[in-house]
Design an enzyme around this catalytic site. Sequence first.
Site, PDB file in Angstrom:
ATOM      1  N   TYR A  95       9.100 -36.835  -8.820  1.00  0.00           N
ATOM      2  CA  TYR A  95      10.257 -36.091  -9.834  1.00  0.00           C
ATOM      3  C   TYR A  95       9.482 -35.222 -10.692  1.00  0.00           C
ATOM      4  O   TYR A  95       8.589 -35.664 -11.191  1.00  0.00           O
ATOM      5  CB  TYR A  95      11.031 -37.134 -10.550  1.00  0.00           C
TER       6      TYR A  95
ATOM      7  N   ASP B 117       1.468 -32.408 -12.194  1.00  0.00           N
ATOM      8  CA  ASP B 117       2.436 -32.478 -13.004  1.00  0.00           C
ATOM      9  C   ASP B 117       2.179 -33.978 -13.945  1.00  0.00           C
ATOM     10  O   ASP B 117       2.274 -34.957 -13.227  1.00  0.00           O
ATOM     11  CB  ASP B 117       3.735 -32.860 -12.348  1.00  0.00           C
TER      12      ASP B 117
ATOM     13  N   LYS C 193       6.031 -35.462 -22.942  1.00  0.00           N
ATOM     14  CA  LYS C 193       5.980 -36.905 -23.342  1.00  0.00           C
ATOM     15  C   LYS C 193       5.079 -37.084 -24.493  1.00  0.00           C
ATOM     16  O   LYS C 193       5.306 -36.568 -25.688  1.00  0.00           O
ATOM     17  CB  LYS C 193       6.020 -37.823 -22.272  1.00  0.00           C
TER      18      LYS C 193
HETATM   19  N1  HOZ Z   1      13.507 -38.929 -16.337  1.00  0.00           N
HETATM   20  C1  HOZ Z   1      13.397 -39.994 -17.001  1.00  0.00           C
HETATM   21  C2  HOZ Z   1      12.871 -41.178 -16.410  1.00  0.00           C
HETATM   22  N2  HOZ Z   1      11.616 -40.531 -15.491  1.00  0.00           N
HETATM   23  C3  HOZ Z   1      14.569 -40.480 -17.786  1.00  0.00           C
HETATM   24  C4  HOZ Z   1      14.918 -39.567 -19.070  1.00  0.00           C
HETATM   25  C5  HOZ Z   1      15.641 -40.450 -20.051  1.00  0.00           C
HETATM   26  O1  HOZ Z   1      16.961 -41.017 -19.605  1.00  0.00           O
HETATM   27  O2  HOZ Z   1      15.412 -40.190 -21.191  1.00  0.00           O
END
Ligand code: HOZ
Length: 425
Positions: free
Chosen positions: A142, A237, A265
């Site tokens: 992802y 990534d 992050k």
């Molecule tokens: N895409 C995030 C997990 N891989 C979740 C982000 C969120 O809900 O804060």
Amino acid sequence: MNQNQQLFAAAQKHIPGGVNSPVRAFGSVGGTPPFIKKGEGAYIWDADDQRYIDYVGSWGPLILGHAHPDVVAAVISTAKNGMSFGAPTALEVELADLICEMLPSIEQVRLVSSGTEATMSAIRLARGFTGRDKLVKFEGCYHGHADSLLVKAGSGLLTFGNPSSAGVPASVAADTLVLPYNDVAAIEQLFAEIGNQIAAIIVEPIAGNMNMVQASPAFVQAMRNLSTKYGAVLIYDEVMTGFRVDLQCTQGLHGIKPDLTCLGKVVGGGMPLAAFGGRSDIMAQLAPLGPVYQAGTLSGNPVAVAAGLVTLKKIREAGFFNYLTQQTNKLITGLIQVAKETNTVFSAQSVGGMFGFYFSESIPESFADVMNSDRTRFNAFFHGMLNKGIYLAPSAFEAGFVSAAHSDEDILNTLAAAKIVFNEL
Ligand code: HOZ
């Protein structure tokens, strides 16, 4: 109804599904998500004053724990001088210098506000640089929610059982070629057929959005060699793994120099900040130097930069990463031991402060392996742990995170809870 239930019901009136990001809705595990009102160190508290030991850490950024005093102080003092200027600041120069110093593959870097922006921009840049359109990604990886990346993706798309999104034009998806993760033969064959049409390979070098899956050394080397041979851009990534698995990220562990890297992050210390950077000849294609456009009002926002700077400086302190790695190891080896004692089919792994656990005999190496783990058991385990005050990611397709604030006592309490819950499964 308790406070969490009342808030979830109220949230659904004006927020689709009651959440601002799908996985938060507990769609795959069921039940009501706790609404969080406070975080401190390793803990969060919900609207009903229930305390949890938190292994989500805002999905990775909070490597120092919640509300670390130095981060909070930097945010407050910076905010007092203004929240945003849409103009250059000295702080962003300091952060760019620090990122380039910490990651040798990054010669130039641009700050953005989210991981999605970082990957989307890196891909546009790779296409502009190569003059090619085709993009290679891997099943279960992802890379945020830009159109061309929402093809056979992980995270929330897997949680809701539809790894490709509606609303993505077929013409856009057609340029995204999806291969199985860790499949060296597949990538070699694709490059042999159309290597000179490929703009970029984008990969999570340790995948964290189909649970945690590590790239094999052969796979990593094949991606590097083929990109170089055919003039494609290799994009790591590292939004999730950046400064989380190692001070030099996954690329340091692999001994690989990607052409571009995406960060997010941890680099923002819990504030909306991300980055992409790499070879200066590629980065020189970006506006205002070159023809590839990319921009943002809040890019390099001073308050976010201040949080990121403090966080990066703290994780560079002597012993920080060893301690983080050791605490994460204690959790993972403890879970494996407790599973053994309770005859639970279980496996787990960690790198630095990131971990994955699976209700399967062995650690998955691909998306197909992940899909073969027992998700019903995961859901029961998740709720059992939540009831005991342990907050894990609410999906079998997400990685977990330990912070430097997680004490031995927190880990022992987690293992004690796991032992009871494993026995109940
Ligand atoms: N895409 C995030 C997990 N891989 C979740 C982000 C969120 O809900 O804060």
